[in-house]
Design a protein around this motif. Structure first.
Motif, PDB file in Angstrom:
ATOM      1  N   ILE A   1       0.831  -1.206   0.000  1.00 57.88           N
ATOM      2  CA  ILE A   1       0.000   0.000   0.000  1.00 57.88           C
ATOM      3  C   ILE A   1       0.865   1.255   0.000  1.00 57.88           C
ATOM      4  CG2 ILE A   1      -1.736   1.277   1.338  1.00 57.88           C
ATOM      5  CD1 ILE A   1      -2.582  -1.367  -0.179  1.00 57.88           C
ATOM      6  N   PHE A   2       1.974   1.206   0.762  1.00 57.96           N
ATOM      7  CA  PHE A   2       2.884   2.346   0.791  1.00 57.96           C
ATOM      8  C   PHE A   2       3.499   2.564  -0.590  1.00 57.96           C
ATOM      9  CE2 PHE A   2       6.997   4.419   1.820  1.00 57.96           C
ATOM     10  CZ  PHE A   2       6.482   5.555   2.417  1.00 57.96           C
ATOM     11  N   GLY A   3       3.832   1.460  -1.281  1.00 59.00           N
ATOM     12  CA  GLY A   3       4.346   1.551  -2.659  1.00 59.00           C
ATOM     13  C   GLY A   3       3.340   2.216  -3.582  1.00 59.00           C
ATOM     14  N   MET A   4       2.056   1.869  -3.404  1.00 58.31           N
ATOM     15  CA  MET A   4       0.994   2.489  -4.205  1.00 58.31           C
ATOM     16  C   MET A   4       0.877   3.979  -3.881  1.00 58.31           C
ATOM     17  SD  MET A   4      -1.958  -0.429  -4.093  1.00 58.31           S
ATOM     18  CE  MET A   4      -1.794  -1.906  -5.098  1.00 58.31           C
ATOM     19  N   LEU A   5       0.940   4.290  -2.593  1.00 56.61           N
ATOM     20  CA  LEU A   5       0.826   5.689  -2.176  1.00 56.61           C
ATOM     21  C   LEU A   5       1.996   6.509  -2.728  1.00 56.61           C
ATOM     22  CD1 LEU A   5      -0.694   7.788  -0.468  1.00 56.61           C
ATOM     23  CD2 LEU A   5       0.749   7.132   1.463  1.00 56.61           C
ATOM     24  N   VAL A   6       3.209   5.946  -2.634  1.00 53.34           N
ATOM     25  CA  VAL A   6       4.397   6.632  -3.158  1.00 53.34           C
ATOM     26  C   VAL A   6       4.230   6.922  -4.645  1.00 53.34           C
ATOM     27  CG1 VAL A   6       6.855   6.326  -3.719  1.00 53.34           C
ATOM     28  CG2 VAL A   6       6.027   5.771  -1.428  1.00 53.34           C
ATOM     29  N   VAL A   7       3.757   5.915  -5.398  1.00 55.70           N
ATOM     30  CA  VAL A   7       3.648   6.112  -6.851  1.00 55.70           C
ATOM     31  C   VAL A   7       2.500   7.070  -7.202  1.00 55.70           C
ATOM     32  CG1 VAL A   7       2.154   4.182  -7.596  1.00 55.70           C
ATOM     33  CG2 VAL A   7       4.032   4.932  -9.047  1.00 55.70           C
ATOM     34  N   TYR A   8       1.448   7.123  -6.368  1.00 53.25           N
ATOM     35  CA  TYR A   8       0.404   8.122  -6.599  1.00 53.25           C
ATOM     36  C   TYR A   8       1.016   9.525  -6.485  1.00 53.25           C
ATOM     37  CZ  TYR A   8      -3.273   4.534  -6.088  1.00 53.25           C
ATOM     38  OH  TYR A   8      -4.082   3.446  -6.242  1.00 53.25           O
ATOM     39  N   PHE A   9       1.851   9.737  -5.452  1.00 51.12           N
ATOM     40  CA  PHE A   9       2.516  11.041  -5.279  1.00 51.12           C
ATOM     41  C   PHE A   9       3.500  11.307  -6.421  1.00 51.12           C
ATOM     42  CE2 PHE A   9       1.246  11.026  -0.704  1.00 51.12           C
ATOM     43  CZ  PHE A   9       0.744  12.324  -0.650  1.00 51.12           C
ATOM     44  N   VAL A  10       4.251  10.271  -6.812  1.00 55.78           N
ATOM     45  CA  VAL A  10       5.216  10.428  -7.917  1.00 55.78           C
ATOM     46  C   VAL A  10       4.475  10.807  -9.203  1.00 55.78           C
ATOM     47  CG1 VAL A  10       6.850   9.183  -9.410  1.00 55.78           C
ATOM     48  CG2 VAL A  10       6.987   8.915  -6.924  1.00 55.78           C
ATOM     49  N   ASN A  11       3.415  10.064  -9.518  1.00 54.48           N
ATOM     50  CA  ASN A  11       2.616  10.355 -10.726  1.00 54.48           C
ATOM     51  C   ASN A  11       2.038  11.767 -10.680  1.00 54.48           C
ATOM     52  OD1 ASN A  11       3.101   7.810 -11.711  1.00 54.48           O
ATOM     53  ND2 ASN A  11       1.070   7.000 -11.273  1.00 54.48           N
ATOM     54  N   TRP A  12       1.503  12.116  -9.508  1.00 58.34           N
ATOM     55  CA  TRP A  12       0.892  13.434  -9.336  1.00 58.34           C
ATOM     56  C   TRP A  12       1.957  14.524  -9.481  1.00 58.34           C
ATOM     57  CZ3 TRP A  12       0.374  16.545  -4.432  1.00 58.34           C
ATOM     58  CH2 TRP A  12      -0.501  17.620  -4.598  1.00 58.34           C
ATOM     59  N   GLY A  13       3.141  14.279  -8.867  1.00 56.55           N
ATOM     60  CA  GLY A  13       4.248  15.235  -8.951  1.00 56.55           C
ATOM     61  C   GLY A  13       4.742  15.425 -10.384  1.00 56.55           C
ATOM     62  N   ILE A  14       4.811  14.322 -11.138  1.00 57.95           N
ATOM     63  CA  ILE A  14       5.262  14.396 -12.534  1.00 57.95           C
ATOM     64  C   ILE A  14       4.243  15.159 -13.389  1.00 57.95           C
ATOM     65  CG2 ILE A  14       5.647  12.994 -14.627  1.00 57.95           C
ATOM     66  CD1 ILE A  14       6.975  10.892 -12.719  1.00 57.95           C
TER      67      ILE A  14
END
Length: 459
Positions: free
Chosen positions: A161-174
């Motif tokens: 879940i933390f991996g999913m949360l991190v990638v949501y932030f990464v995607n959003w940041g990009i």
């Protein structure tokens, strides 16, 4: 407990859970890139929604392959080296998915060959996910002391879940502040390539952790097994555990159905229900669900981040309670919450009501899943099976899980075209059936050693 090296246990567990983090990262990275892939490869080639569903879900084919071969690899190579192979596959997939034109194609020109190549790299990553999803919890389960095993294996779900949360932030940041054209040409590539960083870290750290004592005992490397057990549990307790392990390893043939069919059927059904309740639809298609309910693109990605935070909080609830309350009560409470959430979303969909209510019930549904079926299914899969058949049995259960996942994820767009209300109601019905299944068939494993589980199935 006297003699236990808690720091060592935590360090080993954290390294193993990076496999879970990459599992989450790889499965959720597609959510931010979904629309760009559709614009560039699907619409660019004039293909339909079936081709879109198949491309977005293609990693799941790799997951089924990875899950299916995980038992053979975990038994032949060992748990640790299988995780090393998964790390390598994650790394290759990250670079390849972000630059599928590498060596063979002209950059930015959509062709059928390029579509196949993109899917090939996603399948490679999927094999990594399939291996990590089976072997990370198996590794932690075989290292962990019985009284804290539930918590430690549940940490793997937290990492997912933390991996999913991190990638949501990464995607959003990009994507944040960029034009749609930039996202559709460059942004989606960066989303995929970002996964190479945690994949490389996972691969390096695995060189510093031991093989599991139960695998070493299976391979008659008794001195190494006892040495690791002593480092984890202290000398006195290690000898008792080691004697139990050796008895269980020596007293059995190791054929898949040698403890009867029920234990395998329960493992498979746990896996299938974990997917048939519809969680990966909520995870893969989250931004699209929110957009279809009236949110703008930036807002829908932000709501996905909110969901990610809810997921993390309620996975922590499971970690804190799984060794106190037990596995069965958490699963049954979760099934009730998921049924309420999905039937409510279905009803709102029938009435064409869009708004905060929908978001609330999606949160009720995902929170219920994350405190129950998300982590506890993996805990049970790592615990249920006797030592001699664990590698094979976990592989069967995990392959069933990924097959169910592929079926649910790839049918979702077509089901939604037919009826949103019926689609969500179907997942609600599955949640009700999952409650009945746990109530009637699933044994409680709280506080039992892996060897005690063996005696349960012998009876």
């Amino acid at each position: 407990m006297k003699g236990r090296n808690s720091f060592y246990i935590v360090v080993i567990t954290v390294v193993a859970t990076l496999g879970g983090l990459l599992f989450g990262y790889d499965t959720a990275v597609i959510s931010g890139a979904d629309k760009s892939i559709q614009a560039f490869l699907i619409e660019g080639l004039g293909l339909n929604s079936l081709a879109h569903g198949a491309t977005i879900s293609s990693a799941l084919i790799g997951c089924i392959i990875g899950g299916s071969i995980s038992g053979i690899l975990a038994s032949k190579l060992g748990r640790k080296r299988t995780l090393l192979l998964a790390a390598l596959l994650f790394f290759v997939s990250a670079l390849g998915s972000g630059n599928p034109e590498f060596l063979f194609f002209t950059k930015g020109e959509p062709t059928m060959g390029l579509l196949y190549m993109f899917n090939f790299y996603r399948v490679i990553g999927g094999i990594g996910v399939g291996l990590a999803s089976a072997v990370s919890p198996m590794y932690i389960g075989e290292i962990a002391p019985a009284d804290i095993r539930g918590r430690l294996v549940a940490l793997n779900q937290f990492a997912i879940i933390f991996g999913m949360l991190v990638v949501y932030f990464v995607n959003w940041g990009i994507a944040s502040g960029q034009s749609l054209e930039w996202i559709n040409t460059i942004g989606w590539r960066r989303m995929f390539i970002s996964e190479a960083i945690p994949a490389g870290l996972f691969g390096v750290l695995l060189f510093f952790v031991p093989e599991t004592p139960r695998y070493l005992a299976l391979k008659n490397q008794d001195d190494k097994a006892l040495s690791i057990l002593t480092k984890i549990n202290g000398a006195e307790h290690a000898k008792l555990i080691f004697n139990d392990i050796k008895q269980s390893v020596q007293s059995h043939s190791g054929k898949l159905f040698s403890y009867g069919k029920l234990v395998i059927i329960i493992g498979i059904l746990l896996s299938v229900f974990q997917q048939f309740v519809g969680i990966n639809v909520a995870l893969y298609y989250a931004p699209r669900i929110f957009e279809s309910m009236g949110a703008a693109k930036d807002a829908s990605l932000m709501q996905t981040v909110v969901m990610g935070l809810v997921n993390v909080v309620f996975t922590v609830v499971a970690i804190l309670t799984v060794d106190k309350w037990g596995r069965k009560p958490l699963l049954m409470v979760g099934s009730i919450g998921m049924a309420v959430g999905m039937f409510a979303i279905g009803a709102l969909s029938f009435m064409e009501v869009i708004g905060i209510g929908t978001l609330i019930f999606i949160i009720v549904y995902t929170a219920s899943f994350m405190m129950s079926w998300g982590p506890i299914c993996w805990v049970l899969i790592s615990e249920l099976f006797p030592n001699k058949i664990r590698g094979k049995a976990v592989a069967v259960a995990v392959a069933a899980q990924w097959a169910a996942n592929y079926f649910i994820s790839s049918t979702y767009p077509a089901m939604m075209e037919f009826s949103g209300g019926l689609t969500y109601s179907f997942y609600g019905l599955m949640s009700v059936l999952s409650f009945i299944f746990v109530w009637k068939l699933v044994p409680e494993t709280k506080g039992k050693t892996l060897e005690e589980m063996e005696y349960l199935w012998k009876k």
